[in-house]
Design a protein around this motif. Structure first.
Motif, PDB file in Angstrom:
ATOM      1  N   ALA A  91      -7.822  -3.311   2.515  1.00 15.27           N
ATOM      2  CA  ALA A  91      -7.287  -2.703   3.727  1.00 15.27           C
ATOM      3  C   ALA A  91      -5.846  -3.121   3.979  1.00 15.27           C
ATOM      4  O   ALA A  91      -5.075  -2.384   4.593  1.00 15.27           O
ATOM      5  N   LEU A  92      -5.458  -4.293   3.490  1.00 14.58           N
ATOM      6  CA  LEU A  92      -4.126  -4.837   3.744  1.00 14.58           C
ATOM      7  C   LEU A  92      -3.152  -4.614   2.597  1.00 14.58           C
ATOM      8  O   LEU A  92      -1.960  -4.878   2.735  1.00 14.58           O
ATOM      9  N   LEU A  93      -3.656  -4.140   1.464  1.00 11.67           N
ATOM     10  CA  LEU A  93      -2.831  -3.972   0.265  1.00 11.67           C
ATOM     11  C   LEU A  93      -2.952  -2.544  -0.264  1.00 11.67           C
ATOM     12  O   LEU A  93      -3.923  -1.849   0.049  1.00 11.67           O
ATOM     13  N   PRO A  94      -2.016  -2.110  -1.100  1.00 12.69           N
ATOM     14  CA  PRO A  94      -2.242  -0.864  -1.845  1.00 12.69           C
ATOM     15  C   PRO A  94      -3.498  -1.024  -2.713  1.00 12.69           C
ATOM     16  O   PRO A  94      -3.759  -2.104  -3.249  1.00 12.69           O
ATOM     17  N   SER A  95      -4.268   0.048  -2.831  1.00 15.51           N
ATOM     18  CA  SER A  95      -5.520  -0.053  -3.580  1.00 15.51           C
ATOM     19  C   SER A  95      -5.275  -0.452  -5.031  1.00 15.51           C
ATOM     20  O   SER A  95      -6.088  -1.154  -5.635  1.00 15.51           O
TER      21      SER A  95
END
Length: 305
Positions: A91-95
């Protein structure tokens, strides 16, 4: 090539694709509901295929229940905490970044096994593999970058926590559960079932229906993460272990980071040359660690590690 070998290869590739696509599904769902809600629904819809298969094969036994403390620990380490940390990190990073960081799971597993089980022989080759792998993690996390070009350090931290949690579960299972003589499918049923109970108690249900606002996110969560990414993935994994052996089956961990990176590019997350170098360092490090040692005198591989 025998048909059984072809089917195992198809299952192997399918599992890598399933696990690698999990990150974009988590990313989509995180825009509508919280990470713990994502995990609850994932485990909810993933539990039923596992339970159905376990009942069909008749592997569940009442006498297994005396080992419930071990099942509880595994439900936390290998399901609830592991899934939550990865959902939060994604949720906090690019997948794509989250997927690449997940490639370090075998590195954490090796280090923890060497520290607590003493079953891994430490040599220069494996030390080089560990250093190379964690260098790749460092290049992806790039803690020296700040501002718009930097990654959320909490996201990286959650991905590391999830990797540590899953790595710890392997160590715990080897030490306390390897001699229980319980079928892996039964262990998975107890593990995921207890995780579902824990999550059902811990998950806030307010706003859970928001996932219905997007048909794509809902389908990705229910079908991609739940039914396929949790339920069918367990079935595929046990199939390739049976057909290919545990050592060969473990190499499926090479595929998800690559799949996650490619999917990230397709959805427009962008790609840095350094990311390719970093992911390559992680995968090469894992390969160096897992590469069997050749016995010079007989030419037979040493697969004790």
């Amino acid at each position: 090539m025998k048909s059984i070998e072809r089917s195992a290869i198809v299952a192997f590739a399918s599992l890598g694709l399933i696990w690698g696509s999990n990150f974009i599904f988590m990313k989509w769902a995180a825009e509508l509901i919280s990470p713990i809600q994502i995990v609850f629904l994932r485990v909810l819809f993933g539990f039923f295929p596992i339970l159905a298969l376990a009942l069909y094969r008749g592997v569940l036994r009442k006498q297994h229940l005396r080992h419930w403390p071990h099942f509880l620990v595994m439900s936390i380490l290998a399901t609830a905490l592991y899934y939550y940390a990865f959902a939060k990190g994604t949720a906090l990073l690019p997948s794509s970044v989250a997927g690449m960081l997940s490639g370090a799971i075998p590195l954490f597993t090796f280090v923890l096994t060497a520290l607590f089980l003493k079953q891994e022989s430490i040599n220069v080759r494996k030390i080089v593999g560990v250093v190379l792998g964690f260098l790749g993690v460092l290049l992806i996390a790039r803690p020296w970058s700040t501002g718009a070009g930097g990654l959320d350090p909490w996201g990286v931290g959650y991905m590391i926590l999830g990797s540590l949690s899953l790595g710890s579960s392997f160590v715990y299972a080897r030490r306390f559960m390897s001699n229980l003589e319980i079928a892996p499918l039964a262990l998975s049923t107890y593990q995921v079932g207890l995780a579902l109970f824990i999550l059902a108690v811990a998950t806030p249900y307010s706003g859970l229906s928001n996932i219905g606002q997007s048909g794509v996110a809902l389908s990705g969560l229910v079908l991609g993460l739940g039914l396929t990414g949790t339920g069918i993935a367990y079935v595929l994994y046990y199939y390739i272990v049976q057909r290919m052996g545990a050592v060969q089956a473990s190499t499926v961990t090479y595929l998800p980071p690559v799949v996650a990176l490619l999917i990230g590019i397709l959805v427009g997350e962008g790609l840095r040359a350094m990311d390719l170098i970093a992911m390559s360092a992680i995968l090469v490090g894992v390969y160096v660690i897992q590469m069997p040692v050749r016995q010079r005198s007989t030419g037979v591989s040493d697969i004790r590690n």
